[in-house]
Write a protein that holds these residues in place. Structure first.
Motif: not given
Length: 352
Positions: A299-327
């Motif tokens: 979460q370098g965008d929040l911890l850096s000054m000036p704030t870091l531009s980035c593209v974030e890998i959506p791990y929370a969304e991947m967790g949701e998708a994995a649960v839906r898939s296994v169900l």
């Protein structure tokens, strides 16, 4: 509601059905999403209201004996890794919405193979209904896949088996994430005379090997350069004990007295050291150096000054998708092993 001994009596599904004015099968349909039994929204609300009024709780053991399900999923990964914590956030959200609990497991100090074997035992004992693992992006253990299939275990790998057709898996679209980052950099920081530099951080703990995700990122960078008729510019930076020495890199840019091209880091974890080195050489992030990261592991965008531009890998969304898939597998609704590809999330900051 009291029994003869004076102690509170637990409400039953029959009590809920009587109060709601429906049959027990309708109560079961509301609680379990039983296929083939249509329930109107009003009836569903009546049942839920009766459940709340009676403070009714499902007898997990009785339901398990009836359905053969434990209503528990195993989440397997390295608990010391921040990415696993993000994955669990999404898994907990999706599983909770479906009435499932999570059993947290990890390799610990033992061998990963032994820990995975224990997962199969838990499934055979009906203590879990399915398994989700967070794997290295190059992970594709055919023996483990064969054991899962032989035991009929509902299973999803997050990040692993990217090029293995026989396993359900969830992935970030790493190649597309680079394109997203470079398009942003090109628009924000370039006067179209500079080629964005790709600073590829690597670790000796990986023996200098480039894993599947990093291969995809590099390919994405090279493809983007070809499409823009530019010559790729790739530098490699060694990370040791969690640190990257940017001193020579920053010195060269400070001494050149010329504008520097925008820089795309493959890991946001390398940004703090770059910020420190830039400060020592009088380089201002966002003006003298236009910087972006191709992930947001810490979460370098929040911890850096000036704030870091980035593209974030959506791990929370991947967790949701994995649960839906296994169900879907647990319910017998998955036709064949599938691959899910989720886009990265663009997070503009002040560094680019």
């Amino acid at each position: 509601m009291n029994n003869k001994s004076g102690s509170p009596k637990r409400a039953t599904s029959q009590d809920v059905a009587k109060l709601a004015g429906v049959s027990r099968s309708v109560v079961s349909a509301v609680l379990n999403g039983t296929p083939g039994i249509g329930v109107s929204e009003q009836t569903r609300e009546n049942v839920l209201a009766a459940i709340r009024e009676l403070d009714y709780h499902v007898d997990a053991r009785a339901r398990g004996m009836k359905t053969g399900r434990s209503m528990t999923l195993a989440a397997f990964g390295d608990t010391s890794h921040p990415l696993f914590m993000r994955l669990l956030e999404g898994m907990q959200r999706a599983s909770g919405a479906e009435g499932y609990h999570l059993l947290l497991t990890s390799p610990g100090r033992g061998k990963a193979g032994e820990a995975r074997a224990e997962l199969l035992e838990l499934y055979q004992q009906r203590r879990i209904d399915g398994i989700v693992t967070l794997d290295d992006t190059s992970y594709a253990d055919e023996k483990w896949a064969q054991r899962v299939q032989a035991n009929g275990v509902p299973y999803v790998s997050v990040e692993g088996y990217a090029e293995f057709a026989g396993v359900c898996s969830v992935h970030a679209d790493y190649r597309k994430s680079i394109e997203t980052a470079l398009d942003y950099l090109w628009e924000k920081c370039s006067d179209k005379k500079f080629v964005p530099e790709y600073a590829e951080v690597f670790s000796l703990s990986h023996e200098g090997k480039v894993n599947w995700a990093e291969q995809q990122r590099r390919k994405g960078y090279e493809e983007w350069c070809r499409e823009h008729k530019l010559e790729p510019k790739i530098s490699r930076q060694l990370q040791q004990a969690g640190r990257v020495d940017w001193q020579d890199w920053c010195r060269q840019r400070a001494e050149s007295k010329q504008d520097s091209p925008p820089v795309l880091l493959n890991w946001s974890s390398a940004a703090p050291d770059l910020y420190r080195s830039a400060y020592r050489f009088g380089l201002s992030i966002g003006t003298d150096l236009c910087i972006m990261a191709a992930d947001n592991t810490i979460q370098g965008d929040l911890l850096s000054m000036p704030t870091l531009s980035c593209v974030e890998i959506p791990y929370a969304e991947m967790g949701e998708a994995a649960v839906r898939s296994v169900l879907l597998q647990i319910r017998g609704e998955a036709e064949k092993p599938s691959k899910l590809w989720l886009p990265a999330i663009l997070k503009p900051g002040e560094s680019a």
